[in-house]
Design an enzyme around this catalytic site. Structure first.
Site, short mmCIF file in Angstrom:
data_model
loop_
_atom_site.label_atom_id
_atom_site.label_comp_id
_atom_site.label_asym_id
_atom_site.label_seq_id
_atom_site.Cartn_x
_atom_site.Cartn_y
_atom_site.Cartn_z
N HIS A 308 0.85 -1.19 0.00
CA HIS A 308 0.00 0.00 0.00
C HIS A 308 0.88 1.23 0.00
O HIS A 308 1.93 1.23 0.63
CB HIS A 308 -0.92 0.02 1.23
CG HIS A 308 -2.08 0.94 1.05
ND1 HIS A 308 -2.00 2.27 1.34
CD2 HIS A 308 -3.32 0.70 0.57
CE1 HIS A 308 -3.16 2.83 1.05
NE2 HIS A 308 -3.99 1.90 0.59
N ASP A 366 -7.96 -5.31 -0.08
CA ASP A 366 -8.47 -6.00 -1.26
C ASP A 366 -8.13 -7.48 -1.27
O ASP A 366 -8.74 -8.26 -2.00
CB ASP A 366 -7.93 -5.33 -2.53
CG ASP A 366 -8.63 -4.02 -2.77
OD1 ASP A 366 -9.77 -3.89 -2.33
OD2 ASP A 366 -8.02 -3.12 -3.37
N1 CMC Z 1 4.40 -7.43 -4.99
C1 CMC Z 1 5.76 -7.41 -5.12
N2 CMC Z 1 6.52 -6.32 -4.92
C2 CMC Z 1 5.90 -5.19 -4.58
C3 CMC Z 1 4.51 -5.11 -4.41
C4 CMC Z 1 3.75 -6.29 -4.62
N3 CMC Z 1 2.43 -6.28 -4.48
N4 CMC Z 1 4.16 -3.85 -4.06
C5 CMC Z 1 5.29 -3.15 -4.01
N5 CMC Z 1 6.35 -3.96 -4.32
C6 CMC Z 1 7.77 -3.57 -4.31
C7 CMC Z 1 8.13 -2.76 -5.54
O1 CMC Z 1 8.60 -3.56 -6.58
C8 CMC Z 1 9.18 -1.83 -4.99
O2 CMC Z 1 10.39 -2.53 -4.91
P1 CMC Z 1 11.80 -1.73 -5.11
O3 CMC Z 1 11.86 -0.72 -4.00
O4 CMC Z 1 12.84 -2.82 -5.01
O5 CMC Z 1 11.72 -1.10 -6.47
C9 CMC Z 1 8.73 -1.54 -3.55
O6 CMC Z 1 7.95 -2.69 -3.18
C10 CMC Z 1 7.89 -0.29 -3.38
O7 CMC Z 1 6.84 -0.33 -4.35
P2 CMC Z 1 6.19 0.95 -5.01
O8 CMC Z 1 5.48 0.56 -6.27
O9 CMC Z 1 7.21 2.04 -5.12
O10 CMC Z 1 5.15 1.36 -3.91
P3 CMC Z 1 3.92 2.31 -4.10
O11 CMC Z 1 3.66 2.90 -2.78
O12 CMC Z 1 4.12 3.25 -5.24
O13 CMC Z 1 2.76 1.28 -4.56
C11 CMC Z 1 0.91 -0.16 -4.58
C12 CMC Z 1 1.70 0.85 -3.77
C13 CMC Z 1 -0.39 -0.48 -3.82
C14 CMC Z 1 0.51 0.44 -5.96
C15 CMC Z 1 1.77 -1.45 -4.78
O14 CMC Z 1 2.12 -2.00 -3.53
C16 CMC Z 1 1.06 -2.49 -5.64
O15 CMC Z 1 1.15 -2.43 -6.88
N6 CMC Z 1 0.35 -3.48 -4.99
C17 CMC Z 1 -0.43 -4.45 -5.73
C18 CMC Z 1 -1.77 -3.83 -6.13
C19 CMC Z 1 -2.73 -3.68 -4.97
O16 CMC Z 1 -2.93 -4.61 -4.19
N7 CMC Z 1 -3.37 -2.50 -4.88
C20 CMC Z 1 -4.42 -2.25 -3.89
C21 CMC Z 1 -4.07 -1.16 -2.92
S1 CMC Z 1 -5.25 -1.13 -1.54
C22 CMC Z 1 -6.75 -0.61 -2.25
C23 CMC Z 1 -6.74 0.76 -2.76
O17 CMC Z 1 -6.36 1.68 -2.03
O18 CMC Z 1 -7.18 0.96 -3.90
#
Ligand code: CMC
Length: 431
Positions: A308, A366
């Site tokens: 998240h 989710d």
């Molecule tokens: N699986 C594997 N690696 C992950 C994941 C994941 N689900 N989420 C983040 N990472 C890794 C990412 O690769 C990155 O690694 P590094 O620092 O080595 O490059 C690190 O963790 C940080 O990720 P980020 O993309 O910079 O983090 P963010 O805050 O921009 O993204 C997120 C948050 C929710 C978009 C992301 O965690 C994600 O894509 N999760 C899967 C989709 C999901 O479940 N979304 C629902 C969110 S809750 C409901 C809502 O609010 O809508």
């Protein structure tokens, strides 16, 4: 928001600028850069808004490190445990918990607006039967401004109120109709003697050929799903609604924009993507392979339902949702469903894996909501529409707060331009 005596000092090209620091009631202080461009001829750069407060708001507070989520000061666990969705709607919209009389009046107003204009039925039938219900919802909610144009004047507080009630009341009807249409069943009209969640379940699962009884445990679980998704401060879809509304666009058009944004798999679309991922994994022995893929920098695959932007410790909504999932699965006797077995084992393995622990990636709301909705009999395509109908009150509350703010300005971000500098046009024969 109060001015503190603190200032932040920016030194640029030998000149110093004092920037006021504002103090919120909760959360980190905020450096006020509103006058920076005028004074120093610079912009700030923050794509993804990771360090930028886009507005001030008194609706919802999140502390991602501590796993705190408050609506108007009340913890989400209290609201999910002791309150119910329509009471939370009232709280979000009007700022305080209602008295018994206020709640009754509000519930009556919402209940009386649950039917949609009869002519909208024909609008639904213009879609292909295999359309995604989110595509239908985006179109139909946008079209509400053509059916309810007596509540599109945003400068009139009464019209704003009517539009708000209409959207909260009609969204379950629209989501259920989108579902019924895609499975070729007749639309089921709302019933005013049922509570909000039971009515939605009936509109989705009843058929005219037989009686339909709503199980109170399922209705409670549905209501909890609505409550847990009701608002989440300035997330992508809410910011979309605010930005769209800042131009003065009508509320139905703005909520349609929010629905479109929510559909993405990084946001509300994650519940569908998560269940599809669990099905793709298929069996417990395949889990290590998928965990390895999620950790591989060269593979775009991510564990859906994990991580998240704000919660870096745990998602307080996920905690309540997990309890609800256990209750529903036991009631329905589906604890041995293979998808659910994969979900449980995946959660266990990921939470023990150093990659996920060190990056603070935990199951989010989710992850569990999809499991409950699957057990209740909803197809995966309905997961995001259910999120959209739950979040409608949050979008509307944030929209209302913005419109009522005399300082409201059109949202107009700046940019760091990286394109070509001015160059002469070259005629086609000389290129
Ligand atoms: N699986 C594997 N690696 C992950 C994941 C994941 N689900 N989420 C983040 N990472 C890794 C990412 O690769 C990155 O690694 P590094 O620092 O080595 O490059 C690190 O963790 C940080 O990720 P980020 O993309 O910079 O983090 P963010 O805050 O921009 O993204 C997120 C948050 C929710 C978009 C992301 O965690 C994600 O894509 N999760 C899967 C989709 C999901 O479940 N979304 C629902 C969110 S809750 C409901 C809502 O609010 O809508």
């Amino acid at each position: 928001m109060t001015d503190t005596n603190k200032t932040a000092t920016l030194t640029l090209d030998g000149k110093t600028y004092e920037l006021p620091v504002l103090s919120p009631t909760e959360g980190p202080d905020v450096i006020d850069i509103r006058k920076l461009y005028g004074q120093a001829n610079v912009f700030t750069y923050d794509p993804g808004f990771t360090s930028t407060a886009s507005c001030d708001s008194s609706i919802t507070f999140i502390d991602g490190e501590e796993g705190v989520l408050l609506h108007r000061g009340y913890p989400i666990s209290d609201l999910a445990g002791k309150s119910h969705y329509l009471e939370v709607c009232y709280l979000l919209l009007y700022g305080a918990l209602p008295s018994a009389a206020e709640l009754e009046d509000f519930e009556t107003r919402v209940t009386r607006h649950t039917m949609v204009h009869e002519q909208m039925h024909r609008f639904f039938t213009g879609f292909r039967r295999d359309a995604h219900p989110m595509a239908i919802m985006t179109g139909v909610v946008g079209a509400m401004s053509a059916f309810y144009h007596d509540s599109t004047d945003i400068s009139d507080p009464w019209q704003r109120e009517v539009a708000s009630i209409r959207m909260i009341a009609k969204m379950p009807t629209i989501a259920a109709m989108a579902y019924k249409y895609t499975i070729g069943q007749p639309f089921v009209y709302p019933r005013n003697d049922l509570d909000y969640a039971s009515n939605f379940l009936r509109m989705c699962f009843a058929v005219p050929a037989e009686e339909y009884q709503v199980d109170p445990i399922l209705s409670r679980a549905m209501d909890r799903i609505f409550t847990l998704h009701a608002d989440h401060e300035q997330n992508a879809s809410t910011s979309t609604v605010r930005l769209a509304s800042s131009s003065g666009a009508n509320p139905f058009a703005c909520i349609a924009a929010g629905i479109a944004c929510l559909w993405g798999p990084a946001h509300g679309g994650a519940n569908q993507a998560c269940l599809e991922m669990l099905r793709e994994i298929g069996s417990v022995d395949k889990i290590p392979e998928y965990i390895a893929r999620a950790k591989d920098k060269n593979d775009p695959f991510r564990l859906m339902g994990f991580g998240h932007r704000v919660y870096k410790n745990f998602d307080p909504r996920a905690k309540v949702m997990k309890e609800s999932a256990d209750e529903v699965l036991e009631l329905l006797g589906v604890e041995n469903n293979p998808t659910l077995q994969v979900a449980k084992e995946l959660e266990r393995q990921a939470l023990e894996d150093d990659y996920f622990v060190s990056k603070k990636l935990f199951p989010n709301v989710d992850f569990y909501s999809g499991i409950i909705l699957e057990a209740m009999g909803f197809p995966t395509a309905m997961f995001t529409p259910i999120f959209a109908l739950s979040r409608t009150v949050g979008w509307i509350s944030q929209w209302k707060e913005m419109i009522e703010d005399p300082q409201m300005k059109i949202g107009r971000p700046r940019q760091l331009y990286t394109g070509a500098s001015e160059r002469p046009y070259v005629d086609v024969e000389n290129r």
